[in-house]
Motif scaffolding. Structure first.
Motif, mmCIF file in Angstrom:
data_model
loop_
_atom_site.group_PDB
_atom_site.id
_atom_site.type_symbol
_atom_site.label_atom_id
_atom_site.label_comp_id
_atom_site.label_asym_id
_atom_site.label_seq_id
_atom_site.Cartn_x
_atom_site.Cartn_y
_atom_site.Cartn_z
ATOM 1 N N TYR A 72 -64.431 -6.409 61.688
ATOM 2 C CA TYR A 72 -65.462 -6.861 61.824
ATOM 3 C C TYR A 72 -66.610 -7.140 63.618
ATOM 4 O O TYR A 72 -67.930 -7.657 63.327
ATOM 5 N N PHE A 73 -65.587 -6.503 64.738
ATOM 6 C CA PHE A 73 -66.574 -6.460 65.587
ATOM 7 C C PHE A 73 -67.131 -5.116 65.889
ATOM 8 O O PHE A 73 -67.660 -5.195 67.462
ATOM 9 N N PHE A 74 -66.354 -4.113 66.269
ATOM 10 C CA PHE A 74 -66.366 -3.466 66.951
ATOM 11 C C PHE A 74 -67.112 -2.068 66.139
ATOM 12 O O PHE A 74 -67.220 -0.629 66.353
ATOM 13 N N ILE A 75 -67.548 -2.437 64.709
ATOM 14 C CA ILE A 75 -68.069 -1.415 63.917
ATOM 15 C C ILE A 75 -69.648 -1.389 63.079
ATOM 16 O O ILE A 75 -69.629 -2.836 62.467
ATOM 17 N N PRO A 76 -70.098 -1.117 63.473
ATOM 18 C CA PRO A 76 -71.823 -1.746 63.520
ATOM 19 C C PRO A 76 -71.743 -1.690 61.365
ATOM 20 O O PRO A 76 -71.163 -0.508 60.914
ATOM 21 N N PHE A 92 -72.541 -5.024 63.405
ATOM 22 C CA PHE A 92 -71.095 -5.417 63.874
ATOM 23 C C PHE A 92 -71.694 -7.322 63.651
ATOM 24 O O PHE A 92 -72.381 -7.546 63.495
ATOM 25 N N ASN A 93 -70.062 -7.990 64.395
ATOM 26 C CA ASN A 93 -70.444 -9.173 63.448
ATOM 27 C C ASN A 93 -70.351 -9.288 62.209
ATOM 28 O O ASN A 93 -71.008 -10.165 61.395
ATOM 29 N N SER A 94 -69.610 -8.531 61.442
ATOM 30 C CA SER A 94 -69.802 -8.246 59.444
ATOM 31 C C SER A 94 -68.671 -7.671 59.427
ATOM 32 O O SER A 94 -67.866 -6.662 59.982
ATOM 33 N N PHE A 95 -68.245 -8.083 58.019
ATOM 34 C CA PHE A 95 -67.581 -6.608 57.170
ATOM 35 C C PHE A 95 -68.555 -5.591 56.355
ATOM 36 O O PHE A 95 -68.084 -4.898 56.071
ATOM 37 N N ALA A 96 -69.891 -5.676 56.280
ATOM 38 C CA ALA A 96 -71.079 -4.966 56.002
ATOM 39 C C ALA A 96 -70.468 -3.560 56.217
ATOM 40 O O ALA A 96 -70.698 -3.680 57.898
ATOM 41 N N MET A 97 -71.021 -2.912 55.779
ATOM 42 C CA MET A 97 -70.348 -1.427 56.614
ATOM 43 C C MET A 97 -71.829 0.063 55.242
ATOM 44 O O MET A 97 -71.420 0.979 54.232
ATOM 45 N N PRO A 98 -72.975 -0.185 56.163
ATOM 46 C CA PRO A 98 -73.916 0.300 55.493
ATOM 47 C C PRO A 98 -74.128 1.889 55.563
ATOM 48 O O PRO A 98 -74.501 2.648 54.158
ATOM 49 N N GLN A 99 -73.356 2.644 56.693
ATOM 50 C CA GLN A 99 -72.693 4.321 56.355
ATOM 51 C C GLN A 99 -71.334 4.430 56.247
ATOM 52 O O GLN A 99 -70.583 4.052 57.110
ATOM 53 N N LEU A 100 -71.501 5.585 55.123
ATOM 54 C CA LEU A 100 -69.940 5.592 54.954
ATOM 55 C C LEU A 100 -68.995 6.073 55.990
ATOM 56 O O LEU A 100 -67.682 6.388 55.448
ATOM 57 N N GLU A 101 -69.808 6.870 57.015
ATOM 58 C CA GLU A 101 -68.873 8.075 57.917
ATOM 59 C C GLU A 101 -68.021 7.003 58.352
ATOM 60 O O GLU A 101 -67.018 7.128 59.416
ATOM 61 N N ASP A 102 -69.179 5.627 58.778
ATOM 62 C CA ASP A 102 -68.173 4.143 59.506
ATOM 63 C C ASP A 102 -66.435 3.809 58.913
ATOM 64 O O ASP A 102 -65.812 3.851 60.274
ATOM 65 N N ALA A 103 -66.331 4.142 57.914
ATOM 66 C CA ALA A 103 -65.340 3.968 57.009
ATOM 67 C C ALA A 103 -64.023 4.610 57.005
ATOM 68 O O ALA A 103 -62.678 4.679 57.417
ATOM 69 N N PRO A 155 -63.531 6.650 60.580
ATOM 70 C CA PRO A 155 -62.138 6.208 61.750
ATOM 71 C C PRO A 155 -61.644 5.188 60.858
ATOM 72 O O PRO A 155 -60.403 4.918 61.878
ATOM 73 N N LEU A 156 -61.990 3.807 60.654
ATOM 74 C CA LEU A 156 -61.613 2.962 60.532
ATOM 75 C C LEU A 156 -60.629 3.389 59.035
ATOM 76 O O LEU A 156 -59.097 3.019 59.338
ATOM 77 N N ALA A 157 -60.606 4.106 58.529
ATOM 78 C CA ALA A 157 -58.901 4.664 57.367
ATOM 79 C C ALA A 157 -57.805 5.321 58.045
ATOM 80 O O ALA A 157 -57.348 5.185 57.914
ATOM 81 N N LEU A 158 -58.978 5.874 58.749
ATOM 82 C CA LEU A 158 -57.916 6.854 59.703
ATOM 83 C C LEU A 158 -57.011 5.736 61.163
ATOM 84 O O LEU A 158 -56.038 6.189 60.423
ATOM 85 N N TYR A 159 -57.342 4.907 61.380
ATOM 86 C CA TYR A 159 -56.595 4.456 62.041
ATOM 87 C C TYR A 159 -55.573 3.587 61.023
ATOM 88 O O TYR A 159 -54.544 3.365 61.673
#
Length: 353
Positions: free
Chosen positions: A98-102, A104-115, A117-121
């Motif tokens: 919500y706070f650190f991935i573009p 920001f301040n939203s659960f939207a994820m327009p770019q799949l590549e941003d998911a 790092p989150l999945a790996l974490y």
């Protein structure tokens, strides 16, 4: 503190590491026993604290928004439990999303590549939580195993003490029976053979009476053992004869496999000196010395009697002494320049148990 040391030896490096692991998880027992709601509140506060820290130092972490959550996951998994660890992973992933991935301040994820790092974490953090829980289970099993070993070791120690005590009593009984039997024997050689057997049984009794449980094996302290043995010889063999028996013994820890032959050698040498060195009512001295010299143990029995004339055929006592010295891997030297001196040099290291 968990101890994995039996009375026979010290813990190995692996056992030391296991003890440290078990102790580390023991510290967390009070928190693990807290109510479920309290544990989850603690996990939430911990994640929020690291989230606040991440917000403060975010500029220094660059493109690693999840980095500071790993210490929080480790702490929660160690001090609480697997359930709170998984909860901490989910909560921290949602906060980071919500706070650190573009955007920001939203659960939207327009770019799949941003998911990615989150999945790996999430995968790595879950792996850490489950590994810590597995380590905790191992530590708990180590604690139970160590406790069982301690109980078993104590039982073994008590059994060994009891066995030694019983053997000593049985040897004393056998010696007493032989003393009663010798009164009924008229033939001198037979009487002498029985008396010699009584003396050798008494040596074994002295060993069992002075066995101590050491760190690696049962041990006998040489000074007490040799002094007591010579006291018995003084009382039972010397009688009223005008002969002084002097003892000077160093205090060395002997294994039972060393103490028995050494005691038998002393018994035979002193009895030989009494039998041959002082004919009639001749007075004199017998000196028994036992010392540690470098890597060797040196036993010396010296008398100022008439000297050793030698014999065409060695007697039973002489053969026994030679066999015992050979058994211990030592050597025997005899000097008849002034009385008779027998020096037995033995390796300090005991033979293989």
């Amino acid at each position: 503190m968990i101890r994995l040391r039996g009375w026979w030896g010290w813990p190995s490096r692996g056992q030391v590491a296991n003890m440290q692991l078990a102790s580390a998880f023991t510290w967390s027992d009070p928190l693990r026993k807290a109510p479920v709601a309290i544990r989850y509140i603690i996990a939430t506060v911990t994640i929020l604290a690291f989230f606040a820290l991440r917000t403060l130092v975010g500029g220094w972490l660059g493109g690693y928004p999840f980095l500071l959550f790993f210490p929080a996951i480790i702490l929660i998994s160690v001090f609480l439990d697997r359930g709170t660890g998984v909860y901490a992973v989910v909560l921290s992933a949602l906060l980071a999303w919500y706070f650190f991935i573009p955007t920001f301040n939203s659960f939207a994820m327009p770019q799949l590549e941003d998911a990615v790092p989150l999945a790996l974490y999430v995968l790595v953090a879950l792996f850490v939580a489950f590994v810590i829980e597995a380590l905790r289970g191992t530590a708990e099993r180590l604690v139970h195993t160590a406790e069982k070993l301690e109980r078993t070791n104590e039982i073994n120690r008590l059994l060994l003490v009891d066995v030694n005590h019983r053997v000593k009593n049985h040897l004393t009984s056998v010696a007493s029976l032989l003393r009663l039997s010798v009164r009924q024997v008229d033939e001198p050689r037979a009487r002498q053979a029985i008396e010699n057997a009584v003396g050798r049984i008494n040596v074994l009794g002295q060993v069992y009476a002075r066995l101590h449980l050491g760190e690696r094996a049962t041990v006998v302290h040489s000074r007490d053992f040799i002094v007591s043995l010579c006291d018995d010889l003084r009382a039972s063999v010397l009688g009223v004869r005008p002969i002084a028996l002097r003892v000077k013994a160093a205090d060395v820890a002997l294994s039972s496999l060393q103490a028995v032959p050494i005691g038998l050698i002393i018994n035979e040498l002193v009895e030989n000196a009494l039998k041959y060195a002082f004919p009639g009512e001749r007075n004199g001295d017998i000196c028994v010395t036992f010392e540690a010299v470098g890597d060797d143990l040196v036993l010396t029995v010296h008398d100022d009697g008439v000297g050793y004339a030698g014999a065409s055929k060695p007697g039973g006592g002489t053969r026994i002494i030679g066999s015992l010295v050979q058994q211990l891997g030592g050597r025997l030297d005899r000097d008849t320049a002034s009385g008779t001196q027998v020096c037995v040099t033995l390796p300090r290291a005991p033979p293989e148990e």
